[in-house]
Write an enzyme that holds these catalytic residues in place. Sequence first.
Site, short mmCIF file in Angstrom:
data_model
loop_
_atom_site.label_atom_id
_atom_site.label_comp_id
_atom_site.label_asym_id
_atom_site.label_seq_id
_atom_site.Cartn_x
_atom_site.Cartn_y
_atom_site.Cartn_z
N PRO A 126 0.81 -1.22 0.00
CA PRO A 126 0.00 0.00 0.00
C PRO A 126 0.85 1.28 0.00
O PRO A 126 0.32 2.36 -0.22
CB PRO A 126 -0.85 -0.12 1.27
CG PRO A 126 -0.27 -1.21 2.07
CD PRO A 126 0.57 -2.06 1.16
N GLU A 164 2.48 -7.87 8.87
CA GLU A 164 2.51 -6.42 9.07
C GLU A 164 3.35 -5.67 8.05
O GLU A 164 3.14 -4.51 7.79
CB GLU A 164 3.04 -6.10 10.48
CG GLU A 164 2.11 -6.54 11.57
CD GLU A 164 0.72 -5.93 11.43
OE1 GLU A 164 0.64 -4.69 11.41
OE2 GLU A 164 -0.26 -6.68 11.34
#
Length: 224
Positions: free
Chosen positions: A86, A113
Amino acid sequence: MKIDVLTLFPKMFEAFKEESIIGRAIKNKKVEINIHNIRDYTLDKHNRVDDYSYGGGKGMVLMIEPVKRALDSVRTKDSLVIMMTPQGEVYNQKKAYELSKYKHIVLLCGHYEGFDERIRSLVDLELSIGDYVLTGGELASQVIIDSVVRLIDGVIEKDSHLNDSFNNNLLDYPVYTHPAEFEGMKVPDVLLSGNHKLIDKWRYEQSLEKTKNKRPDLLKKEDD
Ligand code: 6GU
């Protein structure tokens, strides 16, 4: 074109590779898609691919060692290596056209993560598919593959993608099929007229109107 995907969840690609246009493109040898499990490249005796974050904090971090070994096994001097994150450049149709010109693309998908920051030094490009967070890069990489493969010569009729929304920064014009009238909703007369000059003009105007109403931001874009 050849596409190699590095992932911890290879099963997520099974149906994707078999169905519809992608399935047909593979069968017709327009594209070769290979899925590799990053876990197969770890040297850790417990097959670990992720570990705790230095400095503390929640969540596991994908380790560089298995990723480097997996990348080394697939990349050549002609490869474009893309990391799905992202934090990457936001993907669009212009980028899809650029990618469709490459002989070999490698897509690196992370879960957990994040990636160890040093993994960034191993890739050519970081891509995101939009401003929201997915649990992993797998779906995002499928979005990239789908949008690129359909642009490869011979995968779909050429006319079919020349008219796509986003070419020329315009949304598609409306299309209709039988019946000519359904519960009082009629197909516009011009489409039944047989006058192709008029039809083309009408379609262009409709595209413009739709774009003005739904995506005025596209009309302001000049860069692609
Ligand atoms: Cl490429 N990865 C993840 N995990 N989330 C995303 C994304 C990629 N693009 C948009 N959200």
